[in-house]
Enzyme design. Sequence first.
Site, mmCIF file in Angstrom:
data_model
loop_
_atom_site.group_PDB
_atom_site.id
_atom_site.type_symbol
_atom_site.label_atom_id
_atom_site.label_comp_id
_atom_site.label_asym_id
_atom_site.label_seq_id
_atom_site.Cartn_x
_atom_site.Cartn_y
_atom_site.Cartn_z
ATOM 1 C CE1 TYR A 136 53.901 52.265 42.068
ATOM 2 C CE2 TYR A 136 52.399 50.398 41.873
ATOM 3 C CZ TYR A 136 53.069 51.095 42.640
ATOM 4 O OH TYR A 136 53.605 50.754 43.830
ATOM 5 C CD GLU B 84 30.801 28.482 46.935
ATOM 6 O OE1 GLU B 84 29.931 27.927 47.190
ATOM 7 O OE2 GLU B 84 31.271 29.210 47.929
#
Lengths: 416, 416
Positions: B159, B245
Amino acid sequence: MSTKRTVTPGGKGKKRAKNDTPANLNRDLNKLRGLAASTLVEMDAEKINVSDLALLNLGRAAKEMTDDEVKDEIETIMVQAAKGILTGNGLEYGVALRAASNQLYIPELDRLVLKDAVSSRPFSNVSSVKKVAISTRVLSLIHEVVSKNIHITKRDLFYTDVKLFTKQSESDAIIEDVATMIGCTRNSLNVVASEKGVVVGRMSFRDDGDLIDCTKMGVGGKVIPGLIDRVSDIKGDAEFVLLVEKDAVFMRLSEDRFYNDYPCIIITAKGQPDIATRLFLKRIRTILKIPILGLMDSDPHGLKILSVYMHGSKNMSYDSEHLTTADIKWLGVRPSDLERYNIPVECRLDMTESDLKTGRELLNEDFVKKNPKWVEELELMNKTKQKAEIQALSSFGFQYLSKTYLPQKLRAGDWI
Amino acid sequence: MSTKRTVTPGGKGKKRAKNDTPANLNRDLNKLRGLAASTLVEMDAEKINVSDLALLNLGRAAKEMTDDEVKDEIETIMVQAAKGILTGNGLEYGVALRAASNQLYIPELDRLVLKDAVSSRPFSNVSSVKKVAISTRVLSLIHEVVSKNIHITKRDLFYTDVKLFTKQSESDAIIEDVATMIGCTRNSLNVVASEKGVVVGRMSFRDDGDLIDCTKMGVGGKVIPGLIDRVSDIKGDAEFVLLVEKDAVFMRLSEDRFYNDYPCIIITAKGQPDIATRLFLKRIRTILKIPILGLMDSDPHGLKILSVYMHGSKNMSYDSEHLTTADIKWLGVRPSDLERYNIPVECRLDMTESDLKTGRELLNEDFVKKNPKWVEELELMNKTKQKAEIQALSSFGFQYLSKTYLPQKLRAGDWI
């Protein structure tokens, strides 16, 4: 800004002693303190109870319940079910309808609530036999969970009986039904979603007994626990909450230790808010009684996210009392900021067709219509057809947000 | 299990004093301690340096650099660039090739590294003019960031000059190039990704100077800071890391305070690991020198996630030294567990076509082939065409994982 600094071990010495409020901070926070005072008045006024609105045919509001209360309610439901069978009427449950037709926006409460339509689900009917079977199994599993004082996820629940539930969507839907049958919040069932929210700033709380000082959580912050009923002892000298849409902006403010310059609590749910973050925000507001300022992207999606914090999602309207925080102020980035702060044209984006559609739809929402300044901003957005992310402020430098934009906004009291 | 308990304020009194290791815990951890000893030997053996493998034409390995070192390197690059212009050769940069053709799997290191092919990017060439312009701007922005000792996200960087970068993918790609030009890790550029990882258990560290005791982070845990170079002072009496996980499984173990029964650190990146979690894991292993046990779904995706922790992703091969932790053991849930633990048929799922394809591809990966037990498990999975999630263990009760499965696995030393 400050002359007196305490140095954190290993840190960059950016900390300021908590009660050090120099004259310019007092000036900067003047408008905010006015807002805090009016917030208290609003909170008193808001104490209309759903039960006071009896003429509207409202359903019973969901209650926060302890594990033991939920256990008792489930046992009551099962005794009634057994009675039904013994008297020859067969097994059936009464479940509150959660369809849009049974939802109502109450201006006095400024949120969606459930009306009183209840559908009866008999085991003897082909169309409801499976739902009744699943409900019975879910009631039994929830009974086990609350008896053990543990928490599970929807996925855990699904896996306890894949054969019966077949798809997770089937067990998920019944969880909400079971909450309305018991008359408790979904959170009281100890079925929790994964954690998304993060918090730093001038507050402390206990997470499962452990004392968490959110001024000492580094730059990473503390996870807002998915098991929100393990949260207690919320305290702090923050004067406002800065509710941030995105993780990246949270990180910027956290690294700059913005809460040391302006006594605040910084919270983000990293996009769409999860239940834990919404409950946590509501608790903070109820206990600390401080205003909440929203820092969102200047696009319809940002406003939608803000509205979920404020007025709830339609799917969870039976539980809106504990999930919504109605009086959040929209600090920025607002469509009118784009001109006021001279956001470069190349940092603005064209709204897509879907953005424009959402923008028009928002103008028809009750919670927007009742706030003329919001209508004005939305109309400006729809007219210019431009949107911008909070990061667009980076075009003036990476610390423009924390060192210039937010201080200016706070000083000016520029929220709506 | 234990007779001596300390009660946490507000907690459920599940904590055990840290040095209380009853006989049965010693028995349970016997195999694990053997693994820890062999891990140390492996770590010594692993001290082959990339530079020792000179015959292989490897590129220079990425180095962790301080803000000042990065600043100096950028200034050197710019001086060279200026010299090129002054001597009439024009502006150009030399950038290491990151294509698959320039990547190599080194069995001795057990990870992907970058070979030494470098492409030259002249400003005077139509095909590279834009890349050179973007590289120059990114170098200047990184120079600003390291000079101010702050961190930014890829989005912030994009940006600052939307007009030049046009798309975020353009500035993102150049960030990796700039890291290879400087010869530092991407992390050293102070460009960070958003935070995903969470940690609880028997360790403490400092996050930007604040002391974080991970045994006192409630059930929610502590966010693993995206700004990993603000992490210091890693300590703890954990005997292993349990790498999980999924978030839901982390929550289950955290609520049961599993780390009080078995001295461990529990970490999850909530799915695909982010850079911060991988760096954090590598640091823990290097400093605490304890084994790491992976708890993943029994499907090709779970194994892929494990492999990213262990051997890195192809995109980041220039930085693999700091990101990968090669000797993670696969604890479960393994395909052979489905029969051994009698996971009910209805809790197993059929593998999709895409699962089967990934399963076959994994069998061709070097890191799988060198471990015959992994090959065996994968072949079993491909043969039975069945997968299962960790949550499938819930079919035996919600606490089966923490109270039965993991203790059994640890006692038996059942990892591969």
